[in-house]
Design an enzyme around this catalytic site. Structure first.
Site, PDB file in Angstrom:
ATOM      1  N   ASP A 272      81.952  57.464  30.644  1.00 37.91           N
ATOM      2  CA  ASP A 272      82.821  56.827  31.626  1.00 37.91           C
ATOM      3  C   ASP A 272      82.711  57.586  32.939  1.00 37.91           C
ATOM      4  O   ASP A 272      82.343  58.767  32.954  1.00 37.91           O
ATOM      5  CB  ASP A 272      84.279  56.877  31.156  1.00 37.91           C
ATOM      6  CG  ASP A 272      84.601  55.768  30.172  1.00 37.91           C
ATOM      7  OD1 ASP A 272      83.859  54.788  30.149  1.00 37.91           O
ATOM      8  OD2 ASP A 272      85.593  55.906  29.435  1.00 37.91           O
TER       9      ASP A 272
ATOM     10  N   ASP B  10      88.260  55.505  26.019  1.00 38.22           N
ATOM     11  CA  ASP B  10      89.656  55.944  25.946  1.00 38.22           C
ATOM     12  C   ASP B  10      90.621  54.853  25.487  1.00 38.22           C
ATOM     13  O   ASP B  10      91.721  55.141  25.084  1.00 38.22           O
ATOM     14  CB  ASP B  10      90.123  56.496  27.302  1.00 38.22           C
ATOM     15  CG  ASP B  10      89.893  55.508  28.440  1.00 38.22           C
ATOM     16  OD1 ASP B  10      89.562  54.341  28.154  1.00 38.22           O
ATOM     17  OD2 ASP B  10      90.040  55.898  29.609  1.00 38.22           O
TER      18      ASP B  10
ATOM     19  N   ASP C  97      87.736  50.202  23.304  1.00 39.20           N
ATOM     20  CA  ASP C  97      86.536  51.031  23.180  1.00 39.20           C
ATOM     21  C   ASP C  97      86.257  51.443  21.741  1.00 39.20           C
ATOM     22  O   ASP C  97      85.184  51.966  21.437  1.00 39.20           O
ATOM     23  CB  ASP C  97      86.673  52.304  24.028  1.00 39.20           C
ATOM     24  CG  ASP C  97      86.674  52.009  25.518  1.00 39.20           C
ATOM     25  OD1 ASP C  97      85.977  51.061  25.922  1.00 39.20           O
ATOM     26  OD2 ASP C  97      87.371  52.709  26.273  1.00 39.20           O
TER      27      ASP C  97
END
Length: 878
Positions: free
Chosen positions: A312, A699, A703
């Site tokens: 990310d 997170d 996901d």
């Protein structure tokens, strides 16, 4: 209610742990030893009964310990679905029979009318038909940190798209199960419950996604099978030698079988599994001290073989703190040190080369095209509301951007290039951003306790670290009236008293979307200097080009303006309308002070970590929901974007690709912008299909499937959800990318140390078994070492030496070599040659010493039983 995955019983867990050929061999030895212990006469003087009993107890202890460790580690595997279930609402308010009642959320059926209030968990997927300032927090489901405002109207679907392809964040007439009501109230009708809700779909994916078995565990299984064949062969050879060749056991079936079992005990690496577990455990302890928490022990080794790290952007590669990186005036550019810890004006430095030209890819684009790909796009991120309220609607640049962007009279700037401005200049230039704001800065300039929009807070933070006393400035310049911010006109204005102007005057500060600010500016401040004699006619072409330049580098842009007005033109406490700024008779009337360039900057340690990863042959890919230009700009700063991987690919582009096209795309792109959670799992599977070992960070609840599908799922410890953490193999306690690279290094150390353990333990086990066979061939009275000596050697000597190898530090240059190739053997040709050499050397020494002692004492100690004590003592010491 959501369907739960079938639970694994304790007996199934035990069977999974003992279903191993080496365990079968140990069980066989234990059963035969137990029979021997029971059938041995009590008057036996050879201690055979004690030896057999001790052997049984030791083997049972080993099997029990290894089984318990395995079951304990597997205990975490089912928690992901449990965490999802715990997120669900327990009760719900519904209307049944015309009355409002409370029922268990599990009793809701499609068609029920549900009522929502502040703080409620949404009990099912609801189609809202009545809302009152309703907004729900969907961060865990969609990744959007800002609550989503709800409405009741239909959602338009773009031509060529199926309604199911509309991102969840864009379905503003829906409230989703397990999300939280952040404000307001509303009423909706249940359209999906249990497994058919969006979170239920994720639950199915989590349950259906199988956790991959690590390469080392696969290879240890293979090694176990090879060892089993070797042990069977050696046992048969030992039995035949004892039964047909040995003088002591000639034609004696049961003693020959016992000798063969001694050989089996010798060759079975009873301590190997314990050593592997200790190796993993030690690595886990070391990584935990560096904020990398590993949840599944075997996952440690996977880190060492990772070839691609998909990360990310926000908070992992970047600081997750919006920061003022540059301030552009009419004739100069000032760079701000966003990593500074000291509160000094020297944090700002004039640097006219900093962000002075458009990004290469945007040289020939029009201003509107640049804005469309950047963070100033009013459309926001894919499936999200725009978190930058001051977005640009339209930007018209000239046909000759290079000419328009040239600075007029740079020599007239108040400070030389390379010099830092004074504190007074910074305060005057940024006072609009400080005073024209409702935000509250966090403790010591950080995020703790901060209130307000991150874009606006960045100006307060830069001012704070430049040494400005923000509270004192607000006290000295009290607010008189204001134009509240609205997304319709995208600016806000505040009117202040100030000692800088005459008593009959006030200062109007206006802050807003830069394109709108340029249109209402008649003047511009010379070099950001404030004063009646420091203004000149505004140059719209210059400012529009500066907006385009900053936007092309992925920066959010904010315009700061001011004007002096008569005191009697406003009333104290008055809430002014937008026409105060953009509806005046004189038209343009403000003075442009400068442009603030704002971004979430990269973590400084990540730049070095990515260099180290590249040096180790590990690709780093960035997956973000942010805009293409922002992602590409951050990628350039971090070193992810280079000549080989120069372009970014967006989520909508991935959606339009076939599986084969995605497989090609993931090998040619390092930046994936505007990506949805569904894109993540496709990226993971495409990389794995290309033979890559992938680590994926995440997170949110959405996901979890991608984290579980990846070879190494990595969840965020600070910002992550429980579901993401439970679905992952590793948790970053500090949400820092550099921690992943450190963990990769430790994973490589584990692989190296496991090979060292095998180099030490395997020759010892092999030599013990070979000593039994060759001892009989050498016509010794019995085996040169007893079963008790063998077990002692295995558990005390071999395990101790093995653990010393297991905790060895990293070899020099371990991060300067490529990741090991997929399928590389744990025991390669070179290691096998060394194991064979060690086995032959140890066997020769043990049997040789036993033969020498037997020959030396053959005449002086004729009793074979007494002579055997000396033989075994010497052989064991050797």
């Amino acid at each position: 209610q959501m369907t739960e995955k079938e639970k694994v019983t304790i007996w199934q867990r035990i069977w999974h742990q003992i279903n191993n050929v080496l365990v079968y061999v140990l069980m066989t030895v234990a059963v035969v030893s137990l029979i021997q212990a029971v059938t041995t006469p009590e008057d036996d003087t050879t201690n055979q009964q004690f030896t057999a009993s001790f052997q049984v107890a030791l083997i049972v202890s080993v099997i029990t310990l290894n089984t318990w460790i395995g079951i304990y580690q597997e205990g975490n595997a089912e928690k992901a679905a449990d965490a999802l279930k715990n997120m669900l609402s327990t009760d719900a308010r519904v209307v049944r029979g015309g009355k409002e009642i409370m029922i268990p959320a599990g009793d809701i059926v499609p068609g029920d009318v549900c009522l929502l209030g502040l703080g409620d968990k949404v009990p099912a997927d609801l189609r809202m038909f009545s809302v009152s300032n309703l907004a729900t927090g969907e961060a865990a489901l969609t990744g959007e940190s800002v609550p989503i405002d709800k409405e009741t109207g239909p959602i338009p679907v773009a031509d060529g798209l199926d309604p199911e392809q509309v991102p969840l964040g864009d379905r503003k007439n829906m409230a989703y199960s397990a999300t939280l009501v952040a404000q307001g109230s509303g009423t909706g009708i249940a359209i999906a419950t249990g497994d058919f809700t969006q979170i239920g779909t994720i639950n199915r994916l989590v349950n259906q996604t199988e956790t991959m078995k690590t390469d080392v565990l696969k290879q240890i299984d293979t090694v176990s099978k090879v060892l089993f064949l070797c042990i069977c062969t050696m046992c048969l050879a030992t039995f035949l030698t004892a039964f047909f060749y040995s003088e002591t056991y000639y034609k004696m079936a049961l003693p020959s079988v016992n000798i063969a079992l001694v050989c089996a005990v010798a060759m079975v690496p009873e301590g190997l599994e314990a050593i592997v577990t200790l190796t993993y455990s030690y690595a886990v302890k070391v990584m935990a001290s560096q904020n990398a928490i590993v949840r599944a022990l075997p996952a440690v080794e996977t880190l060492g073989s990772v070839t691609v790290i998909c990360s990310d952007k926000t908070g992992t590669l970047t600081q997750n703190i919006m920061s003022l990186t540059a301030f552009v005036t009419s004739n100069a550019r000032y760079k701000n040190n966003v990593d500074a810890a000291d509160r000094v004006p020297a944090n700002f430095v004039r640097d006219d080369a900093y962000l002075a030209e458009r990004a290469v890819r945007d040289f020939k684009k029009k201003g509107a095209e640049i804005v469309a790909d950047g963070p100033n796009n009013p459309a926001g991120r894919r499936g999200h509301n725009p978190s930058n309220h001051f977005t640009v609607d339209s930007l018209h640049t000239t046909e000759n951007p290079e000419e328009a962007g040239k600075v007029a009279h740079p020599e007239e700037a108040p400070f030389e290039n390379g010099a830092s401005p004074t504190k007074d200049w910074i305060q005057a230039a940024l006072s609009c951003g400080v005073l024209c704001s409702k935000c509250v800065l966090g403790e010591n300039g950080g995020r703790t306790g901060e209130i307000g929009n991150p874009t606006e807070l960045s100006i307060l933070r830069a001012s704070y670290f430049a040494g400005i006393d923000i509270e004192n400035l607000k006290t000295e310049c009290p607010i008189v009236a204001e134009v509240p911010f609205s997304s319709e006109y995208k600016f806000m204005a505040t009117i202040h008293e100030s000692s800088e102007v005459a008593d009959d005057k006030l200062i109007a500060y206006v802050k807003g979307a830069p394109d709108r600010m340029v249109k209402v500016c008649k003047y511009q401040s010379k070099g950001g200097v404030i004063g009646d004699d420091a203004v000149e006619e505004c140059n719209p072409d210059y400012w529009n080009e500066q907006i385009a330049i900053l936007s092309s580098h992925g920066l959010r842009v904010l315009g700061l303006c001011r004007a002096v007005i008569p005191k009697d033109s406003v009333t104290a406490g008055e809430n002014l309308g937008p026409e105060f700024v953009n509806g005046r008779e004189e038209g343009a009337w403000l003075t442009m002070v400068g442009l603030c360039a704002i971004m979430d900057p990269p973590r400084p340690e990540c730049v070095q970590a990515i260099k180290e990863a590249h040096g180790a042959g590990v690709r780093v890919a960035m997956i973000t929901g942010d805009h293409k230009d922002t992602a590409t700009a951050i990628g350039h700063m971090l070193g992810i974007v280079d000549e080989k991987f120069s372009e970014a690919v967006t989520g909508p582009e991935l959606d339009a690709m076939s599986d084969d096209e995605i497989r090609k795309s993931v090998l040619t792109h390092n930046v994936f912008a505007r990506a949805s959670p569904q894109n993540k799992i496709r990226i993971v599977k495409a990389l794995q299909a290309e033979g890559q070992v992938t680590s994926m960070t995440g997170d949110g609840v959405n996901d979890a499937p991608a984290l579980k599908a990846a070879n190494m799922g990595v969840a965020m410890g600070k910002e992550g959800t429980d579901v993401a953490r439970e679905a992952s193999e590793m948790i970053l306690a500090d949400d820092n990318f550099a921690t992943i690279v450190y963990a990769v290094k430790q994973g490589r150390v584990v692989w190296d140390n496991l090979r060292k353990v095998l180099l030490v333990n395997t020759p010892i086990n092999n030599a013990q078994g070979m000593s039994v066979l060759f001892g009989l061939l050498a016509q010794l009275p019995s085996t040169p070492i007893s079963a008790i000596q063998i077990l002692y050697s295995n558990f005390i000597c071999a395990v101790t030496l093995g653990f010393v190898c297991a905790i060895e530090p990293a070899e020099d240059g371990i991060m300067a070599i490529p990741p090991r190739r997929v399928g590389k053997r744990l025991i390669g040709r070179f290691l096998l040659l060394r194991i064979i050499l060690g086995t032959c050397l140890l066997t020769g020494c043990v049997v040789g010493s036993a033969v020498i002692v037997n020959y030396h004492y053959k005449d002086s100690i004729p009793d074979e039983f007494e002579r055997l004590f000396k033989i075994r003592a010497t052989a064991f010491n050797v």
